[in-house]
Design a protein around this motif. Structure first.
Motif, mmCIF file in Angstrom:
data_model
loop_
_atom_site.group_PDB
_atom_site.id
_atom_site.type_symbol
_atom_site.label_atom_id
_atom_site.label_comp_id
_atom_site.label_asym_id
_atom_site.label_seq_id
_atom_site.Cartn_x
_atom_site.Cartn_y
_atom_site.Cartn_z
ATOM 1 N N ILE A 37 64.782 -1.785 7.840
ATOM 2 C CA ILE A 37 63.603 -2.590 8.148
ATOM 3 C C ILE A 37 64.015 -3.732 9.068
ATOM 4 O O ILE A 37 64.909 -4.503 8.742
ATOM 5 C CB ILE A 37 62.978 -3.164 6.863
ATOM 6 N N GLY A 39 62.608 -6.749 12.273
ATOM 7 C CA GLY A 39 61.465 -7.470 12.830
ATOM 8 C C GLY A 39 61.748 -8.950 12.932
ATOM 9 O O GLY A 39 62.776 -9.422 12.451
ATOM 10 N N LYS A 45 59.097 -8.468 5.999
ATOM 11 C CA LYS A 45 60.040 -7.373 5.804
ATOM 12 C C LYS A 45 60.479 -7.273 4.341
ATOM 13 O O LYS A 45 60.529 -6.194 3.767
ATOM 14 C CB LYS A 45 61.297 -7.577 6.677
ATOM 15 N N SER A 46 60.781 -8.435 3.758
ATOM 16 C CA SER A 46 61.291 -8.420 2.390
ATOM 17 C C SER A 46 60.219 -7.999 1.383
ATOM 18 O O SER A 46 60.528 -7.363 0.390
ATOM 19 C CB SER A 46 61.860 -9.789 2.017
ATOM 20 N N ASP A 85 67.108 -4.092 4.095
ATOM 21 C CA ASP A 85 66.321 -5.213 4.594
ATOM 22 C C ASP A 85 67.261 -6.079 5.432
ATOM 23 O O ASP A 85 68.394 -6.325 5.038
ATOM 24 C CB ASP A 85 65.777 -6.006 3.398
ATOM 25 N N HIS A 116 59.878 -1.062 12.066
ATOM 26 C CA HIS A 116 59.707 -2.363 12.712
ATOM 27 C C HIS A 116 58.433 -3.011 12.169
ATOM 28 O O HIS A 116 57.349 -2.466 12.304
ATOM 29 C CB HIS A 116 59.625 -2.195 14.232
ATOM 30 N N VAL A 117 58.588 -4.159 11.516
ATOM 31 C CA VAL A 117 57.443 -4.862 10.949
ATOM 32 C C VAL A 117 57.052 -5.998 11.889
ATOM 33 O O VAL A 117 57.906 -6.781 12.306
ATOM 34 C CB VAL A 117 57.785 -5.440 9.550
#
Lengths: 194, 479
Positions: A37, A39, A45-46, A85, A116-117
């Motif tokens: 993850i 971004g 993300k977390s 993460d 991708h966040v």
């Protein structure tokens, strides 16, 4: 989280941070697929990591909460996956130490998916990283997060069109409420098994 | 659908890609792009893998760079941004301009110095002083330590142990003056945990609201004076929870200089939550004492920061931080976060507190303890403290929180009062970082810097204690 997992976690068995760097692990004869993850800082993300793995890594409302890589396991569409993460990164060209940490994972691991966040309110600022990840030949899925806040400020996003233009799967999410995360799991599953 | 750059860059990319023979995890195009943008990490990797052909790559990069008046990373970023703008215009529509709501107004008020400073003081007063100091370190500790442990658990366990174990020496190991249960467990559960717990609750609420980046904007100008920028606010604020954790978070800072100064100030002048809570509680009796402590530590923070910024070379920091929207903290996240931090913290302190009791017991039994105390006596006495405080200092070196709990004990048993109490509080706050923090300093900053910081702090803390003691006595301050 099941009682059993809670107990093993409390006893410090298993859980996050238990696996080694850059190692391919064999489980039931299959390679453990990796989902990384990435971004910008403070996009959620977390929260998504916690949701996928059932673990808890600290979540706050400021950029830079995560400064090291957390690892956890998740079952996605019946497949066991390792989820990672990472600290926030703005670009593939790192400036701060945390960005260097985040990029190093892309240079070391062979992720099955790079998730991708991005913040739905800040697409213009955040999509350049998406383009860089695509350029790098990585299997990218884009999660447009904080859709509730984007809507609240009057931003309307056509995720299907976005997916077509970028040529990658795009999912709209509100990670804090869990909205869109079922679909995200499904898309992750499709990517991982292909 | 790869993004196309202009012809000149495209041809450079093609020739670099053709020269790349090594195994890279990222596509050759991405590697070539990073090389054009002079990414030092990747340059090193490529140099290692490609050997002789690396110089041809360097030539191409140099030629391409010469063709533009702007740096290449700007050209490349602009092209990317242009593509993003095209896509976003297609796929997203923004209806009205952003309305200014209550959150935006509050946000501006928080960052404006005139209104922001009073808000900060309110948060410190209610959040730290009232909730952590008076409620956590006062009410809750009194109840758990005094009523629960003092009145119920410890007498009961003492009775049980004396009945089961016939030897007094072994009894002492568990329930004596330095017993595992009467000292180790009592310190950990009854003193440290309630303080740290209340701090973590208030801190989680502050974190989740989005206040910290606003505080960073507010304090940026002051921090520039001491060689830092607003970016240092988050590690510093975290330091009030645990300096060890905070030292890791210095990774978010851009320059090495900033990281070194922040690490130094964290080790020197930022008390961890256990220390802070204990100090707030034991000094809250006299407002004057608390004021002196705050003023001295604050002054040391600014002075050392200022001097360090003059001495340590490096570029001045620039500051840019994204300001996330203010959000109402979610109760579930506040609770989970507090719980997970308390669990982590408890697991960190418990083994040490038990080990410390055992060591104290052994030391007491063998007389070694007296020897060390007598050795430290002149040092402690030179700053006007009773010799018993040497224990708190000795163990404060291993863990700040243990030293703080010891200080609390000395205060509540009436050994430390008045001027010496303030001097002890100041010196223990400034005193050497605990072992865990030192370990992280070694890892993040390297052995030379970490040692230099520790060697500076140790005499410096005592020097400040010495001067403060003399000053208070000669000024005739009675607390």
């Amino acid at each position: 989280m099941s009682i059993w997992r809670k107990i093993t976690k409390l006893l410090g068995l298993g859980g996050r941070g238990s696996s080694c760097h850059g190692e391919l692990r064999i489980e039931g004869g299959n390679r453990l697929e990796k989902v990384v993850i990435v971004g910008s800082p403070n996009v959620g993300k977390s929260v998504i990591f916690n949701n996928l793995t059932g673990a808890y890594v600290t979540v706050s409302n400021y950029p830079g909460t995560t400064v090291a890589i957390s690892r956890g396991k998740a079952r996605i569409e019946g497949m066991e996956c390792e989820i990672m993460d990472t600290p926030g990164m703005y670009s593939l060209l790192p400036i701060t130490e945390e960005e260097r940490v985040a990029r190093s994972i892309l240079l070391v691991e062979r992720p099955g998916v790079v998730l991708h966040v991005v913040d739905g309110k800040e697409l213009e600022r955040m999509l350049p990283l998406t383009l860089q990840l695509i350029e790098a030949g990585l299997p990218v899925i884009l999660a447009v997060n904080m859709m509730d806040e984007a809507e609240a400020v009057g931003i309307d996003i056509d995720v299907d069109l976005l997916a077509k233009e970028l040529g990658i799967p795009v999912i709209a999410t509100v990670a804090t409420t869990g909205h869109g995360l079922e679909l995200l799991r499904r898309k992750l599953g499709e990517r991982v098994s292909s | 659908m790869a993004l196309k750059y202009d012809d000149f860059i495209e041809s450079a990319l093609a020739s670099i890609e053709a020269l790349l023979g090594g195994d890279y995890r990222l596509s050759k195009r991405a590697i070539a792009l990073c090389l054009l943008q002079e990414d030092p990490d990747l340059e090193r990797q490529v140099k290692e893998q490609e050997g002789p052909s690396y110089s041809s790559i360097q030539n191409i990069v140099a030629q391409t760079r010469a063709g533009y008046s702007q740096p290449l990373y700007q050209i490349i970023a602009q092209r990317r941004q242009q593509e993003v703008r095209r896509i976003v215009t297609l796929a997203a529509t923004s209806a009205a301009g952003p309305r200014e709501g209550f959150a935006e107004r509050l946000s501006r008020v928080m960052m404006n110095p005139i209104t922001g400073v009073p808000i900060l003081l309110l948060i410190l007063y209610f959040g730290l002083y009232q909730f952590v100091g008076v409620f956590g370190a006062g009410t809750v500790v009194d109840f758990i330590e005094g009523t629960l442990f003092g009145g119920w658990i410890n007498p009961w366990v003492t009775g049980l142990i004396s009945a089961v174990i016939p030897f007094e020496v072994i009894q002492d190991l568990f329930v004596g003056e330095y017993g595992i249960i009467t000292l180790g467990l009592t310190y950990a559960i009854a003193i440290v945990l309630p303080i740290v717990g209340t701090f973590f609750i208030i801190f989680a609420i502050i974190e989740d609201s989005g206040y910290l980046p606003r505080l960073a904007m507010l304090i940026d100008r002051l921090f520039k004076r001491i060689g830092l920028s607003g970016r240092a606010v988050i590690p510093m604020a975290l330091g009030f929870g645990c300096d060890t954790m905070a030292t890791i978070v210095t990774r978010t800072q851009e320059t090495r200089r900033e990281r070194v100064i922040t690490t130094l100030l964290l080790a020197l002048a930022i008390p961890c939550s256990a220390q802070l809570g204990v100090i707030l509680a034991i000094l809250s009796g006299t407002g004057q004492a608390l004021l002196i402590w705050g003023a001295v530590v604050g002054l040391v923070f600014l002075l050392v920061g200022y001097l360090a910024s003059k001495v340590i070379p490096g570029e001045r920091p620039s500051f840019y931080m994204e300001i996330p929207p203010l959000r109402l903290p979610k109760l579930s996240n506040v609770l989970t976060k507090t719980y997970s931090r308390m669990q982590w913290y408890f697991m960190e302190v418990l083994p040490f507190f038990i080990l410390a009791s055992v060591l104290l017991w052994v030391g007491d039994l063998t007389g070694l303890f007296d020897l060390i105390l007598r050795g430290l006596q002149p040092v402690v006495q030179s700053i006007g403290l009773p010799s018993e405080t040497a224990v708190a200092f000795l163990f404060g070196f291993f863990r700040r929180d243990f030293g703080a709990a010891g200080l609390y004990d000395l205060y509540s048993s009436g050994i430390l009062l008045g001027v010496p109490l303030v001097v002890a509080a100041v010196t223990l706050t400034l005193f050497i970082p605990c072992i865990a923090q030192f370990g992280v300093m070694l890892k993040e900053r390297g052995i030379k810097t970490a040692l230099a910081i520790a060697l500076f702090i140790f005499p410096f803390a005592f020097l400040v204690g010495f001067i403060l003691n003399r000053a208070l006595i000669s000024l005739g301050v009675s607390l």
